[in-house]
Design an enzyme around this catalytic site. Structure first.
Site, PDB file in Angstrom:
ATOM      1  CG  HIS A  94     -31.792  63.350 -14.780  1.00 47.51           C
ATOM      2  ND1 HIS A  94     -30.752  62.458 -14.700  1.00 47.51           N
ATOM      3  CD2 HIS A  94     -31.517  64.145 -15.845  1.00 47.51           C
ATOM      4  CE1 HIS A  94     -29.885  62.700 -15.664  1.00 47.51           C
ATOM      5  NE2 HIS A  94     -30.328  63.730 -16.369  1.00 47.51           N
ATOM      6  CD  GLU A  96     -33.889  59.348 -10.943  1.00 45.81           C
ATOM      7  OE1 GLU A  96     -33.464  58.216 -11.187  1.00 45.81           O
ATOM      8  OE2 GLU A  96     -33.932  60.253 -11.805  1.00 45.81           O
ATOM      9  CB  CYS A 124     -27.663  59.118 -13.766  1.00 45.23           C
ATOM     10  SG  CYS A 124     -28.075  60.789 -13.188  1.00 45.23           S
ATOM     11  CB  CYS A 127     -30.318  60.986  -9.875  1.00 45.69           C
ATOM     12  SG  CYS A 127     -31.002  61.980 -11.214  1.00 45.69           S
TER      13      CYS A 127
END
Length: 195
Positions: A94, A96, A124, A127
């Site tokens: 992701h 991040e 999420c 993360c």
């Protein structure tokens, strides 16, 4: 046969009288919801927030999915990342996470402590867990999980919900910075699969 009291909550066996534990849990959930709103509204956006969010949007434009992130320390960008899940065949890549991994590589994990992470979509659960463990001091996001869920599947746990459960690593959260621009990018690039 006893008649149901008007204050009862119906259940399979007729009437449910809430226990003290049930009431306390309900009050705790209500308080957590109030804390969540407070955490999300704690730090109002600044001109710098918009400037760094625009950098995160640039990362998102180059990413596999339009999730981009920028990590800032003392007013300087120390790491960037965009979602690379498809390119790397890595579901954990992701935006991040990519930015955090880049920061750990250089300038090092200690630089994350107290830093600010800007991201085009609310982090999420995975993360946000990494953000908490890295002791990042502030998260600024554009589109919320509720907004993102209108376009794609989401784990419906907000970053504020997770932060509220991690008292050992306080995180300020500011949401909605350039959310309309981020959502336009998501709408252009993400098609929600049919149910």
């Amino acid at each position: 046969m006893r008649s149901k009291a008007p204050c009862c909550i119906a259940s399979r066996d007729g009437c449910f009288h809430p226990t003290r534990r049930f009431v306390i849990a309900g009050l705790g959930a209500t308080a957590l919801g109030a804390g969540r709103a407070f955490a999300a509204d704690k730090a109002p956006p600044s001109a710098a927030d918009e400037r760094f969010m625009r950098m995160a949007l640039e990362e998102a434009r180059r990413a596999d999915f339009p999730f981009g992130a920028v990590i800032v320390r003392d007013g300087k960008v120390i790491a960037r990342g965009g979602n690379r899940g498809r390119a790397l065949h890595d579901p954990t890549a992701h935006g991040e996470m990519v930015a955090i991994r880049n920061a750990v590589r250089s300038p090092g994990a200690e630089a994350l402590r107290g830093a600010v992470l800007y991201t085009t979509g609310e982090p999420c659960a995975m993360c946000m867990g990494a953000i908490i463990w890295c002791h990042i001091g502030r998260v600024v996001f554009a589109a919320s999980i509720d907004q993102l869920a209108t376009l794609m599947d989401q784990i419906m746990v907000t970053s504020a919900d997770l932060a509220a459960r991690a008292k050992f690593a306080p995180v300020e959260i500011t949401g909605g910075v350039l959310a309309d621009e981020a959502m336009a990018l998501f709408r252009a690039r993400v098609k929600k699969p049919p149910a």
